[in-house]
Write a protein that holds these residues in place. Structure first.
Motif, short mmCIF file in Angstrom:
data_model
loop_
_atom_site.label_atom_id
_atom_site.label_comp_id
_atom_site.label_asym_id
_atom_site.label_seq_id
_atom_site.Cartn_x
_atom_site.Cartn_y
_atom_site.Cartn_z
N SER A 1 0.84 -1.19 0.00
CA SER A 1 0.00 0.00 0.00
C SER A 1 0.88 1.24 0.00
O SER A 1 1.89 1.30 0.72
CB SER A 1 -0.90 0.00 1.24
OG SER A 1 -1.75 1.12 1.23
N ARG B 1 -3.53 -8.71 4.82
CA ARG B 1 -4.90 -8.57 4.30
C ARG B 1 -5.96 -8.70 5.39
O ARG B 1 -6.99 -8.05 5.33
CB ARG B 1 -5.17 -9.62 3.22
CG ARG B 1 -4.54 -9.30 1.90
CD ARG B 1 -5.08 -10.20 0.79
NE ARG B 1 -4.33 -9.99 -0.43
CZ ARG B 1 -4.55 -8.99 -1.27
NH1 ARG B 1 -5.51 -8.12 -1.04
NH2 ARG B 1 -3.82 -8.86 -2.36
N ARG C 1 -5.10 -5.73 8.33
CA ARG C 1 -4.95 -4.39 7.73
C ARG C 1 -3.87 -3.58 8.44
O ARG C 1 -3.89 -2.37 8.46
CB ARG C 1 -6.26 -3.62 7.73
CG ARG C 1 -7.37 -4.29 6.98
CD ARG C 1 -6.92 -4.59 5.59
NE ARG C 1 -7.80 -4.06 4.57
CZ ARG C 1 -7.94 -4.62 3.40
NH1 ARG C 1 -7.31 -5.73 3.11
NH2 ARG C 1 -8.71 -4.08 2.50
#
Length: 143
Positions: A66, A123, A126
């Protein structure tokens, strides 16, 4: 070097990972150059090329990368039509993040530079996830 002096611009050959993107007419704004927001999209193409390592994602199963930070310097206008080349290299590997240096080129001229931080994220939770040792080594080899 004074505060006002900038370091010399990089050349494409100083980046181990390279990608390209086609400049679309829709990428331009009313001034006739590529809109500044689209420059970030071109840089994403370069990050994806590095983090996918060909057809295989570098992120281990159950994780993803990310974008956590981007610092972008516009160096010159980007004009349609044509292509842009994106150079990407690893600047620093942390516990769960990697700092990338990137540059965008049109016709061999550096038109933008960026520093981005990508974080490996679990995942399910988070939350950031530490790099497995082999991934840290692979990333470090792309400096």
């Amino acid at each position: 070097m004074t505060d006002r002096e900038k370091p010399p611009l990089p050349t494409l050959d100083s980046f181990p990972v390279r990608a390209f993107d086609t400049i679309r007419f829709g990428d331009t704004d009313m001034l006739g150059h590529v809109n500044n927001a689209v420059i970030s999209t071109y840089l994403e193409t370069g990050r994806t090329q590095l983090l996918r390592a060909g057809d295989h994602a570098m992120a281990p199963d159950g994780t993803f990368f990310s974008l956590a930070r981007i610092v972008l310097d516009f160096r010159a206008e980007v004009m349609w039509p044509g292509q842009v080349e994106v150079g990407t290299r690893v600047l620093k590997v942390g516990r769960s993040s990697v700092t990338l240096g990137q540059a965008l080129f049109q016709d061999g001229k550096c038109v933008a530079t960026a520093e981005t931080v990508m974080v490996l994220v679990d995942r399910q939770t988070r939350r950031s996830s530490p790099f497995p040792p082999d991934l840290a080594v692979r990333l470090g080899g792309l400096s």
